[in-house]
Design an enzyme around this catalytic site. Structure first.
Site, short mmCIF file in Angstrom:
data_model
loop_
_atom_site.label_atom_id
_atom_site.label_comp_id
_atom_site.label_asym_id
_atom_site.label_seq_id
_atom_site.Cartn_x
_atom_site.Cartn_y
_atom_site.Cartn_z
N ARG A 55 0.86 -1.18 0.00
CA ARG A 55 0.00 0.00 0.00
C ARG A 55 0.89 1.24 0.00
O ARG A 55 1.94 1.25 0.64
CB ARG A 55 -0.91 0.03 1.24
CG ARG A 55 -2.08 -0.96 1.19
CD ARG A 55 -3.11 -0.58 0.12
NE ARG A 55 -4.25 -1.49 0.08
CZ ARG A 55 -4.37 -2.53 -0.74
NH1 ARG A 55 -3.40 -2.82 -1.59
NH2 ARG A 55 -5.46 -3.27 -0.72
N GLU B 248 -3.28 7.59 -4.54
CA GLU B 248 -3.45 6.67 -5.67
C GLU B 248 -4.75 7.02 -6.37
O GLU B 248 -5.80 6.97 -5.72
CB GLU B 248 -3.47 5.24 -5.13
CG GLU B 248 -3.37 4.20 -6.21
CD GLU B 248 -3.24 2.79 -5.62
OE1 GLU B 248 -2.40 2.57 -4.73
OE2 GLU B 248 -4.02 1.94 -6.06
N HIS C 205 -2.00 -0.46 -9.75
CA HIS C 205 -2.60 -1.41 -8.79
C HIS C 205 -3.11 -2.67 -9.51
O HIS C 205 -4.27 -3.05 -9.37
CB HIS C 205 -3.73 -0.73 -8.02
CG HIS C 205 -3.95 -1.31 -6.65
ND1 HIS C 205 -4.16 -0.55 -5.54
CD2 HIS C 205 -4.00 -2.60 -6.22
CE1 HIS C 205 -4.34 -1.33 -4.49
NE2 HIS C 205 -4.25 -2.60 -4.88
N1 LIG Z 1 -1.16 -4.56 -5.24
C1 LIG Z 1 -2.21 -5.33 -5.08
O1 LIG Z 1 -3.03 -5.48 -5.98
C2 LIG Z 1 -2.38 -6.06 -3.78
C3 LIG Z 1 -3.12 -7.26 -3.74
C4 LIG Z 1 -3.19 -7.97 -2.54
C5 LIG Z 1 -2.58 -7.48 -1.40
N2 LIG Z 1 -1.92 -6.28 -1.46
C6 LIG Z 1 -1.24 -5.75 -0.28
O2 LIG Z 1 -0.12 -6.60 -0.03
C7 LIG Z 1 0.19 -6.56 1.38
C8 LIG Z 1 0.26 -7.98 1.92
O3 LIG Z 1 -1.04 -8.56 1.85
P1 LIG Z 1 -1.31 -9.99 2.52
O4 LIG Z 1 -2.73 -10.33 2.29
O5 LIG Z 1 -0.26 -10.92 2.06
O6 LIG Z 1 -1.06 -9.62 4.04
P2 LIG Z 1 -1.38 -10.54 5.34
O7 LIG Z 1 -2.59 -10.03 6.00
O8 LIG Z 1 -1.27 -11.97 4.97
O9 LIG Z 1 -0.12 -10.31 6.27
C9 LIG Z 1 0.23 -9.14 6.86
C10 LIG Z 1 1.46 -9.52 7.67
O10 LIG Z 1 2.29 -8.37 7.79
C11 LIG Z 1 3.05 -8.53 8.95
N3 LIG Z 1 3.26 -7.22 9.58
C12 LIG Z 1 2.40 -6.51 10.35
N4 LIG Z 1 3.00 -5.37 10.76
C13 LIG Z 1 4.25 -5.38 10.22
C14 LIG Z 1 5.35 -4.48 10.29
N5 LIG Z 1 5.29 -3.35 11.00
N6 LIG Z 1 6.48 -4.81 9.63
C15 LIG Z 1 6.57 -5.94 8.91
N7 LIG Z 1 5.56 -6.84 8.83
C16 LIG Z 1 4.41 -6.56 9.47
C17 LIG Z 1 2.30 -9.47 9.89
O11 LIG Z 1 3.13 -10.57 10.16
C18 LIG Z 1 1.10 -9.94 9.10
O12 LIG Z 1 0.94 -11.30 9.19
C19 LIG Z 1 -0.90 -5.70 2.02
O13 LIG Z 1 -0.46 -4.37 2.13
C20 LIG Z 1 -2.03 -5.78 1.02
O14 LIG Z 1 -2.91 -4.69 1.12
C21 LIG Z 1 -1.82 -5.58 -2.61
#
Ligand SMILES: NC(=O)c1ccc[n+]([C@@H]2O[C@H](COP(=O)([O-])OP(=O)(O)OC[C@H]3O[C@@H](n4cnc5c(N)ncnc54)[C@H](O)[C@@H]3O)[C@@H](O)[C@H]2O)c1
Length: 345
Positions: A256, A284, A303
């Protein structure tokens, strides 16, 4: 129909009555014939036409019968008022990633099982990330720019070009982060992770080094962000973290935009000290005049890393599997827990 466990919250519901809610027209594309067939095999579809709002008579009639709600992009929030319309609702299977904005406290108080398809959405994000890591390691961005304009200097130290032994720093052992680790195991790269919730034992099991964020920034050639947008992660990559990156390093953000201080990033990429791959930005979309739109050392995509086009069928696969498990009295594959909301996407 309620199953043998009464409320059915743990044991599921035999032949549940299934409702759907999402933006208009999405279901025609997001669900394949086999998804409809699988839902009809384990339950009763109350209305094949998904709800697009929860405040009309059709919604009241459909929710009034529903044991299961399959949600997707555009699903309105399950407020306390909506839940009052759905007395039997026991499973909310969200066929997309981040579900926390769709649910309120009343959902958890009712003990409704909530599942998300974030694990399935992680696959294309991880694939995009790995592709960008490999291209960045090769210096492909800068060489491509020089092919367009022979005057462009390629400011890469030959000793640092190429993917042998490069250091990849991942922020967040999330679904995406873990899949990136798995996919990168096919390459000759070193991988380290920063995540305050990742234990040393788990890092060892994943085959990665565990580092504090500042240590990771000073160590890596490519920094790739996979943490959620929560108050604790806002601008976690600011001027000091960017300054710690070595000359010629690449920052990849598919998480994000808010995770990066964009003013600090603009300064570093304008100076050509760093390169960036940005699938998400803050704001964005970026304003038309943003330098990030024009710099040759920045790849900007709108995105698109998450599921798009045919990739959305994976999301439906997972949501339908959650309904099947619920109907069979099996525990969900990917339950979302209220206690985790401030550390997950
Ligand atoms: N670009 C896109 O189209 C797209 C699509 C899907 C997800 N995303 C983004 O990708 C990212 C990951 O998504 P996900 O579903 O794999 O997440 P998730 O919910 O599986 O995992 C998040 C993890 O981040 C870790 N975390 C929390 N705080 C942290 C910190 N301060 N430093 C480091 N790690 C920390 C935790 O261990 C948590 O388990 C998110 O930001 C999500 O919004 C983007």
């Amino acid at each position: 129909m309620t199953g043998p466990t009464g409320g059915g919250h743990d044991g599921g519901v035999t032949r549940p009555r299934i409702a759907l809610a999402m933006m208009d027209g999405l279901a025609d594309f997001a669900f394949r014939p086999e998804h409809w067939a699988r839902l009809e095999a384990v339950g009763e579809l109350i209305d094949r036409r998904p709800l697009v709002a929860f405040d009309d008579d059709r919604a009241a009639a459909v929710l009034g019968q529903a044991d299961v709600l399959v949600g997707h992009w555009g699903c309105p929030t399950l407020t306390a008022e909506v839940l009052a319309l759905a007395p039997d609702l026991a499973l909310f299977a969200y066929a997309a990633g981040t579900v926390k904005w769709q649910v309120v406290d009343a959902v958890w108080e009712r003990d409704i099982v909530v599942t998300s398809a974030a694990a399935a959405n992680a696959r294309p994000v991880a694939e995009y990330t790995v592709a960008m890591i490999v291209l960045a390691g090769k210096g492909a961005l800068l060489y491509a720019e020089r092919e367009r304009d022979p005057e462009v200097a390629v400011p890469l130290d030959p000793m640092r070009v190429g993917n042998l032994g490069k250091r990849i720093g991942l922020v967040g052992a999330s679904f995406v982060g873990r899949l990136v680790i798995e996919l990168l195991s096919a390459y000759d790269l070193q991988v380290a992770v920063s995540d305050p919730y990742l234990s040393a034992d788990e890092a060892e099991r994943l085959g990665v080094q565990l580092m504090a964020l500042d240590e990771l920034c000073a160590w890596c050639d490519v920094l790739s962000l996979h943490a959620p947008d929560v108050p604790a992660t806002r601008h976690m990559i600011g001027a000091p973290q960017l300054a710690a990156l070595r000359d010629g390093a690449t920052v990849i953000n598919t998480a994000r935009g808010a995770l990066i201080d964009h003013d600090a990033l603009v300064a570093e990429v304008q100076a050509r000290r760093l390169a960036a791959v940005l699938d998400v930005t803050d704001p964005e979309p970026l304003p038309a005049e943003s330098p990030l739109r024009r710099l040759p050392n920045v790849i900007l995509t709108p995105h698109i890393a998450g599921a798009m086009g045919r990739e959305v069928w994976r999301l439906a696969d997972l949501a339908v599997a959650e309904v099947e498990r619920f109907a069979a009295g099996e525990p969900p594959l990917h339950p979302v827990r209220q206690v985790d909301l401030d550390r997950i996407a």
